[in-house]
Design a protein around this motif. Structure first.
Motif, PDB file in Angstrom:
ATOM      1  N   TRP A  26       0.942  -1.223   0.034  1.00  0.00           N
ATOM      2  CA  TRP A  26      -0.047   0.174  -0.022  1.00  0.00           C
ATOM      3  C   TRP A  26       0.929   1.273  -0.104  1.00  0.00           C
ATOM      4  O   TRP A  26       1.939   1.197   0.669  1.00  0.00           O
ATOM      5  N   TRP A  44      -3.687   3.386  -2.340  1.00  0.00           N
ATOM      6  CA  TRP A  44      -3.510   2.581  -3.463  1.00  0.00           C
ATOM      7  C   TRP A  44      -2.499   1.551  -3.389  1.00  0.00           C
ATOM      8  O   TRP A  44      -1.486   1.615  -2.708  1.00  0.00           O
ATOM      9  N   ARG A  46      -0.991  -1.675  -6.692  1.00  0.00           N
ATOM     10  CA  ARG A  46      -1.065  -2.463  -7.700  1.00  0.00           C
ATOM     11  C   ARG A  46      -0.853  -3.749  -7.466  1.00  0.00           C
ATOM     12  O   ARG A  46       0.129  -4.274  -6.653  1.00  0.00           O
ATOM     13  N   THR A  50      -3.969  -5.177 -11.306  1.00  0.00           N
ATOM     14  CA  THR A  50      -5.097  -4.093 -11.248  1.00  0.00           C
ATOM     15  C   THR A  50      -4.717  -3.212 -10.124  1.00  0.00           C
ATOM     16  O   THR A  50      -3.769  -3.590  -9.213  1.00  0.00           O
ATOM     17  N   GLN A  52      -5.886  -1.154  -6.705  1.00  0.00           N
ATOM     18  CA  GLN A  52      -6.820  -0.951  -5.892  1.00  0.00           C
ATOM     19  C   GLN A  52      -6.666   0.409  -5.224  1.00  0.00           C
ATOM     20  O   GLN A  52      -5.504   0.848  -4.763  1.00  0.00           O
ATOM     21  N   ARG A  53      -7.759   1.239  -5.249  1.00  0.00           N
ATOM     22  CA  ARG A  53      -7.575   2.896  -4.967  1.00  0.00           C
ATOM     23  C   ARG A  53      -8.821   3.148  -3.758  1.00  0.00           C
ATOM     24  O   ARG A  53      -9.901   2.842  -4.155  1.00  0.00           O
ATOM     25  N   TYR A  54      -8.445   3.860  -2.710  1.00  0.00           N
ATOM     26  CA  TYR A  54      -9.368   4.124  -1.879  1.00  0.00           C
ATOM     27  C   TYR A  54      -9.060   5.970  -1.531  1.00  0.00           C
ATOM     28  O   TYR A  54      -8.043   6.179  -0.957  1.00  0.00           O
ATOM     29  N   LYS A  85     -10.627   4.070 -11.430  1.00  0.00           N
ATOM     30  CA  LYS A  85     -11.288   3.150 -10.584  1.00  0.00           C
ATOM     31  C   LYS A  85     -11.077   3.393  -9.126  1.00  0.00           C
ATOM     32  O   LYS A  85     -10.015   3.610  -8.813  1.00  0.00           O
ATOM     33  N   THR A  87     -11.906   1.346  -5.375  1.00  0.00           N
ATOM     34  CA  THR A  87     -12.252   0.407  -4.787  1.00  0.00           C
ATOM     35  C   THR A  87     -13.365   0.869  -3.670  1.00  0.00           C
ATOM     36  O   THR A  87     -14.596   0.260  -3.907  1.00  0.00           O
ATOM     37  N   ARG A  88     -13.052   1.958  -3.038  1.00  0.00           N
ATOM     38  CA  ARG A  88     -14.172   2.368  -1.938  1.00  0.00           C
ATOM     39  C   ARG A  88     -13.673   3.692  -1.423  1.00  0.00           C
ATOM     40  O   ARG A  88     -12.592   3.846  -0.971  1.00  0.00           O
TER      41      ARG A  88
END
Length: 134
Positions: A26, A44, A46, A50, A52-54, A85, A87-88
């Protein structure tokens, strides 16, 4: 920036690092922007090709009003239109803040160092119990 107190950065970053450890890939970034779209932080990584981004906002107030939620939603829509994109989204608030306007798809993390009490925001530090010598 959604909050003005630089002293809060260390507390927020500490909580983010606990939830999103660097050892798991992270990255924590202050004040990220995508054109005119900004957040207080993004977390975030990788993984397996992909991202993942908050996106993270901080609201230092006794409540999170509907207009703040609409602004957050508008910025999320703007990110989606740029094909960013998410994630949440995450929202930091003082412990005990009124979050009734916050939708379920937003993770709310209470700041343990701030507490809403009788309509005020107070610094909240747990004190160690003092044990008198026997």
């Amino acid at each position: 920036m959604g909050f003005a107190q630089d002293s809060m950065h260390s507390y927020i970053e500490r909580d983010l690092k606990k939830k999103f450890p660097e050892t798991e890939g992270w990255q924590i970034e202050r004040d990220p922007s995508w054109g005119a779209v900004t957040f207080d932080y993004q977390v975030w990584r990788r993984r397996f090709g992909t991202i993942q981004r908050y996106p993270v906002d901080v609201r230092i107030d006794t409540r999170v009003p509907a207009d703040v939620v609409r602004d957050l939603q508008d910025r999320l829509v703007a990110l989606a239109s740029q094909e960013v994109k998410v994630t949440r989204p995450i929202l930091f608030v003082p412990t005990g803040a009124d979050i009734s306007a916050v939708p379920d798809h937003v993770d709310v993390i209470p700041l343990k160092v701030l507490k809403v009490e009788e309509g005020d925001i107070l610094w909240w530090r747990k004190t160690a119990l003092h044990h008198p010598e026997h």
